[in-house]
Design a protein around this motif. Sequence first.
Motif, PDB file in Angstrom:
ATOM      1  N   ASN A  96       0.875  -1.126   0.186  1.00 23.54           N
ATOM      2  CA  ASN A  96       0.051  -0.108   0.054  1.00 23.54           C
ATOM      3  C   ASN A  96       0.947   1.329   0.004  1.00 23.54           C
ATOM      4  OD1 ASN A  96      -1.235   2.205   1.930  1.00 23.54           O
ATOM      5  ND2 ASN A  96      -2.605   1.537   0.643  1.00 23.54           N
ATOM      6  N   ALA A  98       0.198   5.602   0.545  1.00 21.30           N
ATOM      7  CA  ALA A  98      -0.819   6.281   0.733  1.00 21.30           C
ATOM      8  C   ALA A  98      -0.202   7.614   0.672  1.00 21.30           C
ATOM      9  CB  ALA A  98      -0.915   6.242   2.494  1.00 21.30           C
ATOM     10  N   ASP A 112      -4.260   7.183  -3.133  1.00 25.28           N
ATOM     11  CA  ASP A 112      -3.650   5.936  -2.372  1.00 25.28           C
ATOM     12  C   ASP A 112      -3.961   4.997  -3.297  1.00 25.28           C
ATOM     13  OD1 ASP A 112      -5.201   6.563   0.850  1.00 25.28           O
ATOM     14  OD2 ASP A 112      -3.573   7.476  -0.206  1.00 25.28           O
TER      15      ASP A 112
END
Length: 124
Positions: A96, A98, A112
């Motif tokens: 991930n 962000a 994101d």
Amino acid sequence: QVQLVESGGGLVQAGGSLRLSCAASGRIININTMAWYRQAPGKQREVVAGITRGSSANYADSVKGRFTISRDNANNMVYLQMNSLKPEDTAVYYCNAAGVTYWVGPSVRTSDSWGQGTQVTVSS
């Protein structure tokens, strides 16, 4: 425009090690925080480790002392070194990012991103 691709998953015996890699691509200006999540069968996705742009890292209690997250800002990559693996670490691991700032033509966007996931299986 921005995509994340994980690699390095596979099958390993308990006590062994794996190193996951995640590459972010696109006309990226900055990535605030990069993290690894995992989701085991029948369980919710959970945060494994996160790291800021300045390389300040944090870990889930279940992996402290065993996993190490790191990032290469120049190449927009994040890694997860996993040592002393346990069967309970078996899961799909997701990268991930962000607060990704990137160019779209002459404009700047922030969003994101998630990778597609890579399977980690630890045998007992």
